[in-house]
Design an enzyme around this catalytic site. Structure first.
Site, PDB file in Angstrom:
ATOM      1  N   LYS A 181       0.860  -1.181   0.000  1.00 53.09           N
ATOM      2  CA  LYS A 181       0.000   0.000   0.000  1.00 53.09           C
ATOM      3  C   LYS A 181       0.893   1.227   0.000  1.00 53.09           C
ATOM      4  CE  LYS A 181      -3.482  -2.344   2.810  1.00 53.09           C
ATOM      5  NZ  LYS A 181      -4.192  -2.355   4.105  1.00 53.09           N
ATOM      6  N   GLU A 222      -6.022   1.660  -7.283  1.00 52.94           N
ATOM      7  CA  GLU A 222      -5.744   3.062  -6.953  1.00 52.94           C
ATOM      8  C   GLU A 222      -4.297   3.422  -7.324  1.00 52.94           C
ATOM      9  OE1 GLU A 222      -8.822   3.441  -3.170  1.00 52.94           O
ATOM     10  OE2 GLU A 222      -6.728   2.909  -2.813  1.00 52.94           O
ATOM     11  N   HIS A 332      43.122   5.987 -30.912  1.00 50.38           N
ATOM     12  CA  HIS A 332      44.516   6.342 -30.627  1.00 50.38           C
ATOM     13  C   HIS A 332      44.989   5.575 -29.392  1.00 50.38           C
ATOM     14  CE1 HIS A 332      47.372   9.097 -28.355  1.00 50.38           C
ATOM     15  NE2 HIS A 332      48.040   8.826 -29.455  1.00 50.38           N
ATOM     16  N   ASN A 333      46.229   5.047 -29.439  1.00 52.43           N
ATOM     17  CA  ASN A 333      46.773   4.295 -28.293  1.00 52.43           C
ATOM     18  C   ASN A 333      45.701   3.403 -27.670  1.00 52.43           C
ATOM     19  OD1 ASN A 333      49.167   5.536 -28.774  1.00 52.43           O
ATOM     20  ND2 ASN A 333      49.158   6.834 -26.955  1.00 52.43           N
ATOM     21  N   GLU A 362      45.476   0.923 -32.657  1.00 45.96           N
ATOM     22  CA  GLU A 362      46.902   1.213 -32.628  1.00 45.96           C
ATOM     23  C   GLU A 362      47.637   0.287 -31.665  1.00 45.96           C
ATOM     24  OE1 GLU A 362      49.956   4.979 -32.015  1.00 45.96           O
ATOM     25  OE2 GLU A 362      47.818   5.289 -31.694  1.00 45.96           O
ATOM     26  N   ASP A 364      51.486  -0.013 -30.000  1.00 41.32           N
ATOM     27  CA  ASP A 364      52.858   0.474 -29.783  1.00 41.32           C
ATOM     28  C   ASP A 364      53.691  -0.696 -29.285  1.00 41.32           C
ATOM     29  OD1 ASP A 364      52.056   2.942 -30.499  1.00 41.32           O
ATOM     30  OD2 ASP A 364      52.349   3.908 -28.568  1.00 41.32           O
ATOM     31  N   HIS A 377      52.830   2.308 -23.627  1.00 37.71           N
ATOM     32  CA  HIS A 377      53.187   3.638 -24.100  1.00 37.71           C
ATOM     33  C   HIS A 377      54.636   3.903 -23.720  1.00 37.71           C
ATOM     34  CE1 HIS A 377      51.606   7.985 -24.837  1.00 37.71           C
ATOM     35  NE2 HIS A 377      52.157   7.452 -25.894  1.00 37.71           N
ATOM     36  N   GLU A 411      53.083   0.888 -34.416  1.00 41.24           N
ATOM     37  CA  GLU A 411      54.220   1.757 -34.119  1.00 41.24           C
ATOM     38  C   GLU A 411      55.286   0.827 -33.559  1.00 41.24           C
ATOM     39  OE1 GLU A 411      55.338   5.375 -31.216  1.00 41.24           O
ATOM     40  OE2 GLU A 411      53.503   5.695 -32.361  1.00 41.24           O
ATOM     41  N   SER A 545      51.071  10.074 -41.077  1.00 40.87           N
ATOM     42  CA  SER A 545      50.397  10.402 -39.819  1.00 40.87           C
ATOM     43  C   SER A 545      50.739  11.836 -39.444  1.00 40.87           C
ATOM     44  CB  SER A 545      50.840   9.454 -38.706  1.00 40.87           C
ATOM     45  OG  SER A 545      50.357   8.151 -38.946  1.00 40.87           O
ATOM     46  N   ASP A 676      17.361  20.154 -12.146  1.00 40.81           N
ATOM     47  CA  ASP A 676      16.809  21.367 -12.773  1.00 40.81           C
ATOM     48  C   ASP A 676      17.283  21.350 -14.225  1.00 40.81           C
ATOM     49  OD1 ASP A 676      15.987  22.149 -10.196  1.00 40.81           O
ATOM     50  OD2 ASP A 676      17.917  23.104  -9.811  1.00 40.81           O
TER      51      ASP A 676
END
Length: 781
Positions: A181, A222, A332-333, A362, A364, A377, A411, A545, A676
């Site tokens: 309820k 209800e 990228h990477n 890619e 590396d 990297h 790479e 590149s 909001d």
């Protein structure tokens, strides 16, 4: 010291009643999912013990159970002071459920357990993958199959069913004493739960209107009455009334009129009867070939009522043009999950990128221990992963989203011996997928995406005196040779990286192994030495590149020359070295001059990635989008920086009305925090078209805000424009909070009354958060 008040202990009778109510709720939600009496679902509702795996030394038993809402999983936690919310995760947040040892965690830490007992839950956001071991093969099958069914069935629910499911879940949450309820206090809590602030008097008025039994509590019918009042869409009622009769039916003839006049649907006569059959829930109306208000709402909330042209959800563009005539979704990477300096590298990052439609990844590559090349990297503290593991991930996921070619951008920083290992891994793992010879003897221009379907291409350095990539002339006996070393990692603007490079002593050349050179067919990496002399044209397969700043300078100063270059050659663009936080640049300026491989950091959410995914949801999310004719024409004089008269398409006027919003999510999870909302409409295209306009702020209503505001935009080059809708939670004192967004190409807009299905920050769809708008596109005089 403050005492903690204990909840009074329930009697056995109360426990039985609660258990029975819980069973009934679960049965109701199972039926909604069309999984009533399903064995897997029943098993998940009962729950089971699973071993959670975190590392080689951390493997602990935890209890997992599907809650009766059939939307969330409860997980046992031994952590002290853990909030109840943190022990629950939503099935909507699951991206994938993988059986066996299919994650890095499982590969490393669960090899001693049979694959048939193992499975992993991968999430849509940055949350860590959940690696789990079941006590038996049957248990694992129940979890994998059960979760898969819930995800599939939830996705196939229409918007009305999703809304109903969500509201009933919120109602149950608000029913604190679980008596089925709803008191006035519980009703107020519920309204806050669904993101709407209602004045006490108004809440009382709704409550009394529904409380027909005068019992000071809403039950059964209800509550359904309350649900109807809450979900009433007056703005749609007004549209429906214009085309319906007094009995509340819209005839097929009137639906045809609505589709033709308002929705600008050319095939309205054929479409109308089909829409009635597809969306009308009332059998009497369906037999009479008519539509009720409910059917009309279901149509407007469906794919057919979407702002994005449904015919663009499949591949519809010509896929037989040369590869250089397409924009290509590129990362990228790709191996990085977070930043460029210290974050983790992962095969999971490749899987995520490929499933998001990425077609150029890619790698590396550096010398690793045990003669096995690694990817990370260079010169940084990012973690390392095996080259062979990445190639396996690419093989398994390359074509799950699209059949069109994937480009591996290498790479290479490895020694000759480890380069040979790289070549061997690609050959043995990828097998027939790896392109090692020209297609159909194509030696004068790129083959098409259609010809390269299901193929993986390698972009990299090529021995200069060896056979050229397309199999003509040259000496084929060369074993290795010095080539220029294109070291993008060395461009990172970070002091520790610069120190590391100085200590190691960086060379400008690299010895290249013939075996690795042989894997490059159509994408030979060369240094850019200016646009070609027409009398001495460069080979089409040579590609360069560019860092974003170099590419933007060329686009600014030599736009038309860059466009001509990109008709025959591929260009790859990558982020500047100062973007160590993995932020992104704006891809649009580079697409505008025909650059194809505009590589972004896929792991970083934001406007740039939204625009990127918006561009590539076109053409069936295939990862390839055909450039407009004026970016492919050898005689083109188009320059996005100084637009003159030409065949760039008719200028358009976009007349846009933001009408209302529905079920916007709470940004701040605090119980009393209500959003909001305000909407910003952005145009991304050529400089003249870039624009931004916004609605007023609606206070304290994220459930059904109404704006009814009109905007006009002039679009000079429609073929290059994208439209982005952003919803934010306005905050006067701090930065606005992001709520949701949706971006699409201008050419994919549908006209008339349309719903926009909002996406999360990470680009995943919300279950039922929408904007309702009206679109009208006119030719400019």
């Amino acid at each position: 010291m403050q005492c903690i008040r204990r909840q009074p202990k329930r009697t056995a009778t109360q426990e039985n009643i609660l258990r029975e109510q819980s069973r009934q709720v679960a049965a109701l939600n199972s039926s909604r999912l069309d999984l009533k009496d399903d064995k897997d679902l029943k098993f998940l509702l009962k729950g089971s013990q699973l071993l959670k795996v975190k590392s080689g030394s951390w493997r602990k038993e935890r209890f997992y159970k599907l809650q009766e809402d059939c939307k969330t999983i409860w997980q046992e936690s031994k952590k002290m002071l853990r909030s109840p919310e943190s022990q629950i995760f939503s099935i909507e947040d699951i991206r994938d459920v993988r059986a066996g040892h299919k994650t890095e965690g499982m590969e490393k830490y669960a090899k001693d357990v049979p694959e048939y007992r193992c499975f992993s839950i991968i999430f849509k956001d940055q949350r860590k993958t959940l690696d789990l071991i079941a006590s038996s093969e049957d248990d694992a099958k129940h979890w994998i199959s059960g979760l898969g069914k819930i995800i599939d069935h939830s996705n196939s629910m229409n918007q009305k069913q999703k809304l109903q499911h969500w509201i009933h879940t919120c109602l149950r949450k608000a029913d604190k004493n679980k008596d089925n309820k709803m008191s006035l206090k519980e009703l107020k809590n519920f309204l806050k739960e669904v993101n709407i602030e209602v004045h006490d008097d108004h809440a009382k008025e709704i409550f009394q209107q529904c409380d027909k039994s005068k019992t000071e509590a809403l039950e059964d019918d209800e509550i359904e009455e309350f649900y109807k009042i809450l979900t009433e869409r007056k703005e749609i009622d007004n549209i429906f009334q214009k085309y319906s009769n007094e009995e509340g039916f819209m005839s097929c003839q009137n639906l045809v009129r609505f589709l033709y006049e308002t929705q600008q649907e050319e095939d309205a006569v054929v479409a109308a009867p089909a829409l009635i059959q597809k969306y009308e829930p009332n059998e009497r109306a369906k037999k009479g070939n008519a539509m009720t208000k409910d059917g009309f709402l279901m149509y407007l909330l469906s794919d057919d009522g979407n702002i994005f042209n449904p015919s663009h959800r499949k591949v519809y563009q010509d896929m037989t043009q040369p590869l250089s005539h397409y924009l290509v979704s590129s990362s990228h990477n790709t191996y990085l999950m977070e930043d460029q300096l210290t974050g983790p590298s992962s095969t999971e990052a490749y899987i995520r990128a490929l499933t998001k439609g990425c077609r150029c990844v890619e790698l590396d590559c550096w010398d690793g221990p045990n003669s096995e090349p690694v990817i990370y990297h260079g010169y940084t503290l990012t973690s390392k992963i095996l080259f062979s593991d990445v190639i396996k991930a690419i093989k398994n996921y390359a074509f799950k989203t699209s059949p069109y070619p994937v480009i591996i951008s290498l790479e290479n920083h490895c020694s000759v011996d480890q380069q040979k290992v790289m070549a061997q891994h690609m050959t043995t793992i990828l097998q027939d997928m790896l392109l090692v010879a020209p297609v159909d003897g194509n030696r004068s221009q790129f083959p098409s995406p259609e010809q390269l379907k299901w193929k993986i291409l390698v972009k990299g350095k090529k021995l200069s005196r060896q056979e050229d990539p397309t199999g003509t002339n040259g000496n084929n006996n060369l074993e290795a040779e010095d080539v220029s070393d294109e070291d993008e990692a060395a461009e990172i603007e970070d002091e520790s990286v610069k120190t590391e490079i100085q200590q190691k002593g960086k060379s400008d050349t690299l010895k290249l192994a013939k075996e690795l050179s042989d894997t490059v067919v159509y994408c030979k990496s060369v240094h850019f030495n200016g646009f070609e002399d027409p009398n001495h044209p460069r080979a089409f397969y040579e590609m360069s590149s560019f860092t974003e700043s170099k590419a933007l300078k060329l686009a600014q100063e030599s736009g038309t020359s860059f466009i001509h270059h990109n008709i025959r050659h591929l260009s790859r663009i990558y982020p500047a070295g100062w973007r160590t936080d993995s932020s992104n640049y704006n891809p649009v300026d580079l697409w505008n001059v025909g650059c194809q491989i505009v590589a972004l950091n896929f792991q970083t959410a934001g406007t740039e990635m939204d625009v990127y995914q918006g561009r590539f949801q076109d053409n069936g999310f295939s990862g390839y989008v055909l450039k407009p004719e004026f970016l492919r024409d050898e005689q083109t004089k188009f320059n996005p920086k100084s637009i003159t008269e030409g065949t760039w398409g008719t200028k358009k006027k976009l007349l846009l009305k933001i009408i209302s919003g529905q079920q916007l999510p709470k940004v701040n999870k605090s119980k009393n925090s209500i959003v909001d909302p305000k909407v910003t409409i952005e145009i991304h295209g050529v400089q003249q078209d870039n624009n931004k306009k916004q609605t007023k702020v609606i206070e304290n209503n994220g459930f059904n805000p109404r704006w009814e505001e009109e905007f006009t935009f002039d679009i000079e080059i429609p073929a290059l424009a994208l439209v982005r809708f952003v919803v934010e939670d306005f905050d006067m004192s701090t930065k606005n909070d992001f709520i949701g967004q949706y971006t699409l190409p201008f050419t994919s807009l549908k006209q008339g009354y349309r719903h926009i299905h909002l996406l999360t920050k990470n680009g995943d769809p919300y279950a039922s958060s929408t904007l309702f708008v009206h679109i009208n596109i006119q030719d400019c005089d």
